[in-house]
Design an enzyme around this catalytic site. Structure first.
Site, short mmCIF file in Angstrom:
data_model
loop_
_atom_site.label_atom_id
_atom_site.label_comp_id
_atom_site.label_asym_id
_atom_site.label_seq_id
_atom_site.Cartn_x
_atom_site.Cartn_y
_atom_site.Cartn_z
N TRP A 353 10.79 12.01 6.11
CA TRP A 353 11.66 10.83 6.28
C TRP A 353 11.98 10.20 4.93
CZ3 TRP A 353 9.59 5.32 7.19
CH2 TRP A 353 8.37 5.13 6.54
N ASP A 354 11.27 10.62 3.89
CA ASP A 354 11.52 10.12 2.54
C ASP A 354 13.02 10.23 2.22
OD1 ASP A 354 8.84 10.96 2.93
OD2 ASP A 354 8.46 11.01 0.79
N GLU A 493 -0.24 5.33 7.67
CA GLU A 493 -0.95 6.54 8.10
C GLU A 493 -2.46 6.36 8.24
OE1 GLU A 493 0.48 9.41 5.24
OE2 GLU A 493 2.21 9.87 6.52
N LYS A 605 -1.88 1.65 4.66
CA LYS A 605 -1.59 2.55 3.54
C LYS A 605 -0.24 2.20 2.90
CE LYS A 605 -1.11 7.51 2.63
NZ LYS A 605 -1.16 8.84 3.24
N GLN A 606 0.68 1.77 3.74
CA GLN A 606 2.04 1.50 3.26
C GLN A 606 2.71 0.57 4.27
OE1 GLN A 606 2.32 5.81 4.14
NE2 GLN A 606 4.51 5.42 4.09
O1 IFM Z 1 6.46 10.73 4.00
C1 IFM Z 1 5.37 10.36 3.22
C2 IFM Z 1 4.44 9.52 4.07
O2 IFM Z 1 5.08 8.36 4.55
C3 IFM Z 1 3.23 9.14 3.28
N1 IFM Z 1 2.55 10.33 2.81
C4 IFM Z 1 3.42 11.16 1.97
C5 IFM Z 1 4.68 11.58 2.70
C6 IFM Z 1 5.58 12.41 1.79
O3 IFM Z 1 5.98 11.66 0.70
#
Ligand code: IFM
Length: 766
Positions: A353-354, A493, A605-606
């Site tokens: 999804w990046d 995550e 995590k984000q």
């Molecule tokens: O897509 C990301 C995910 O959101 C976090 N871990 C790394 C992936 C790839 O960059």
């Protein structure tokens, strides 16, 4: 002896642009090479070549990547982007003694990544161990005119000796991915009579990769030169050699053209690369370089962002814009951009999804042709997403969390941790459902910004309907009469198998509502297409009505007394301590805590909920933006590189400038300073896109407003930024936005492109 050509190469060094348009690296530390090589990658969306030095060192990870060249990894049974032979290999021999880079470590070594002209320049001195010193200068690039072509120019100058010099241009006969996995079998490494070499490899899928390499000296005809080309069988290198007697202080130059193709691109890659390389070798260097400069000028015209008053961000932003621009190919919708671009092996070259959530807004705003290819990729891989849904017992299309060529799910099932000698299972492939709505969002955003109805008619609506259908089948109706989406993972995550992740539920509802709205539009404007698409999807009126009802009944937390929007059901019952309260100062908490314990905390995590405010700025007043930011920001430990830019963007929107600049700094230097410690695996593509968004959406306040169907700006610049300028496409018009500071004011000029020329049409100020 010096010809027009050689002085041209020197001139390329002296005309290198000013510092905000380049990245310089001085000295040579073999142990740092594998990080630096990622940063200095050159490319054109089809080829990516790491910035490894011409003579290769033991610690170097030299590699060329070819977009779409995947081959199955045997143990994890998933495709890997193939590490291909490094195409710029050169060996130097003096009086019969060939110099390996070790112990002959380059001295006075300098590498310049010329962002403006899309090239890498390198100069260094080699000592042969007997005190014979040779100065070398090299320039390399990947053509944008013909994406199969790489060029390399090399100058050699014996500094303190005269003697026999031999230069060997090689295409190595083997290459391997990390862990020693070699995907390529050499089929041919042969001399091309009188002109160079041809190498052919087969992947484990039996796809052919062909590489032609031909070179030519710039010497005057009087000089006696011996020229040989050789190859052989098994894993031998293809080598083209030039030998002559060199005189101290004189400069000897070469042009080398390498052409690369695969069976995906050509029925006969071998013939094609020979033709391409011959054609390009005959072009004068001035034309090749001139063409490169012109092509890059055109790219930068709409993609550059000018930050006056802050060279640090200016340089870092251009670095990341360059990396995005060398990763996309407007002519190839069969591939998309991997999470580490074509600059490293990270994530096996897979697409996440990046691309849609982090990079795509940049492409939509500044390079709509590239955006079109990227979104078409999701249409070309729709069948893979349909297969994934079906295999897991759902309907419609469920996009893969990790995608390669076909759209089938390719997330590895586990990752092996060598130090601990154990395999860790990976759940993301079937838990991170939000990717499906992230793709749908990109479809709508592309359409909205470009007005490209053809795409909507030829694929966009089909994606929207099939993804909408997926969401309904992925949900369960509860006794509360709401639909719930259970057992999944949101963007954060650290928490797996959660229920009703608010980000996912919001996105799902948005996906379905927009699919239905677009269908209505299609029925009104292109009724025959609408009926054809519905028939193709086998979707009838009662299903459409069912979707309508479903979308309005998807659960979304709305407790006004809650401290924030609850990330998922039960989140607020977890240990609510912030990162600081956990006493963690250095690095993410995940490095100090086992995943099952982390899962019991509210540490993220984000950004998860917060991402909604980035994607839908109009939610700010409706859903309590400040309250949510202040709740979630202290609980995020930034275990993902995707985290910093979102925080920078949102802090800027909230006027928290110190915090915004702290996060912006981490975003900007993430790869340049190797903040995550893994730049060797390639550039963090999402961070690149995230930096653009943080600056343009966060500080510049650019917003595409669907409701008013307009482009809005609401800038908030840090005090020391004198001005900010950027472009944004909307419905074929290009908005050139200039924001000046202290006090903030802005001007928007609009122009349209006509036959490649641009025409100014109007301007307005606040
Ligand atoms: O897509 C990301 C995910 O959101 C976090 N871990 C790394 C992936 C790839 O960059």
């Amino acid at each position: 002896m010096e010809t027009e050509m050689t002085s041209g190469l020197k001139e390329l060094f002296s005309s290198a642009p000013e510092t905000t348009w380049r990245i310089d690296q001085e000295g040579f530390d073999p142990y740092q090479e594998h990080d630096i090589e990622s940063l200095f990658t050159i490319g054109n969306g089809y080829l990516g070549v790491r910035g490894s030095s011409e003579p290769l060192g033991r610690f170097s990870r030299p590699a060329m990547f070819v977009a779409g060249l995947f081959s199955p990894e045997p143990r994890l049974q998933m495709p890997q982007l193939v590490v291909c032979p490094f195409p710029f290999s050169v060996k130097l021999c003096i009086d019969g003694h060939c110099l390996d880079p070790e112990p002959h470590v380059p001295e006075e070594h300098r590498r310049i990544l010329d962002l403006k002209r899309g090239m890498m320049l390198r100069e260094w001195v080699l000592d042969d161990g007997d005190g014979k010193r040779t100065a070398l200068r090299a320039v390399r690039g990947a053509s944008l005119e013909n994406r199969h072509v790489l060029f390399q120019y090399l100058e050699i100058e014996p500094l303190n000796y005269s003697g026999d010099v031999e230069v060997q241009f090689m295409i190595p006969g083997s290459a391997s991915n990390m862990g020693g996995i070699s995907h390529l079998t050499l089929e041919e490494a042969s001399p091309l009579p009188d002109i160079g070499t041809i190498s052919r490899f087969k992947t484990k899928n039996d796809e052919e990769l062909a590489i032609a390499s031909i070179s030519q000296p710039w010497f005057s005809d009087e000089l006696e030169v011996s020229h040989t080309s050789e190859g052989g069988d098994e894993s031998s290198d293809a080598t083209e050699s030039w030998r002559w007697h060199s005189k101290q202080g004189e400069t000897y130059g070469f042009t080398r053209i390498v052409s690369v193709s695969t069976e995906r691109m050509n029925d006969s890659p071998r013939d094609q690369v020979i033709l391409d390389s011959q054609e390009w070798l005959s072009k004068p260097m001035a034309d090749v370089i001139g063409g490169q400069i012109d092509s890059w000028e055109l790219l930068w015209r709409d993609s550059d962002v000018k930050i006056k008053g802050d060279d640090f961000y200016q340089q870092a932003l251009r670095f990341y814009l360059y990396h995005m621009l060398i990763s996309a190919n407007p002519d190839d919708p069969e591939v998309s951009i991997g999470a580490r671009t074509l600059s490293g092996e990270g994530y096996n070259g897979h697409v996440f999804w990046d691309t849609e959530t982090f990079m795509f807004p940049f492409f939509v705003a500044t390079q709509p042709e590239m955006a079109r290819a990227l979104i078409k990729y999701r249409h070309l891989t729709l069948d893979g997403a349909r297969r994934k849904a079906k295999d897991l017992g759902f309907e419609g299309a469920y996009y893969p969390w990790e995608s390669a060529l076909t759209g089938d799910e390719v997330t590895p099932k586990e990752v092996y941790v060598e130090d601990e000698d154990r395999a860790i299972p990976i759940h993301t492939g079937f838990l991170q459902t939000h990717i499906t709505a992230d793709v749908a969002l990109a479809v709508r955003r592309y359409w909205h910004a470009t007005g490209d109805d053809t795409f909507m008619r030829e694929g966009g609506l089909e994606i929207l309907l099939e993804t909408a259908r997926f969401w309904k089948s992925r949900s369960v109706e509860g006794p509360d009469e709401c639909f719930h989406i259970e057992d999944l993972q949101g963007p954060d995550e650290y928490h797996i198998y959660v229920n009703d992740n608010a980000y996912t539920n919001y996105m799902a509802s948005w996906n379905v509502l927009r699919a239905l709205e677009t269908l209505e539009w299609m029925r009104e404007n292109y009724p025959t297409d609408a009926e054809t698409i519905l028939a193709g999807c086998e979707m009838d009126q009662s299903e459409i009505e069912g979707l309508q009802d479903y979308a309005t009944r998807i659960y979304f937390p709305d407790d006004p007394d809650a401290p924030a929007i609850e990330q998922f059901r039960g989140f607020f019952e977890l240990d609510s301590r912030t990162v600081a309260e956990h006493g963690r100062k250095d690095g993410p908490l995940s490095q100090a805590m086992e995943p099952d314990l982390l899962q019991k905390t509210q540490i993220l995590k984000q950004p998860d909920i917060l991402l909604l405010f980035q994607l839908f700025p109009e939610l700010a007043c409706k859903k309590g933006f400040r309250k949510n930011f202040e709740y979630y920001e202290p609980r995020c430990d930034h275990g993902s590189s995707l985290s910093y830019p979102t925080h920078a963007l949102l802090a800027a929107r909230l006027g928290k400038f110190d915090m915004a600049l702290d996060y912006l700094g981490l975003t900007a230097r993430l790869d340049l300073d190797d903040v995550m410690g893994n730049a060797a695996l390639g550039i963090h593509a999402a961070t690149a896109g995230g930096l653009w968004q943080a600056i343009v959406f966060g500080f510049g306040g650019l917003r595409y407003d669907e409701e008013s169907d307009s482009v809005l700006v609401d800038p908030r610049l840090p005090d020391h930024w004198e001005s900010l300028e950027f472009c944004a496409f909307d419905h074929g018009e290009i908005f050139e936005i200039t924001i000046t500071n202290n006090p903030v004011s802005w001007e928007i000029r609009t122009r349209v492109s006509e036959n490649g020329k641009t025409k100014q049409i109007r301007s307005s100020s606040p």
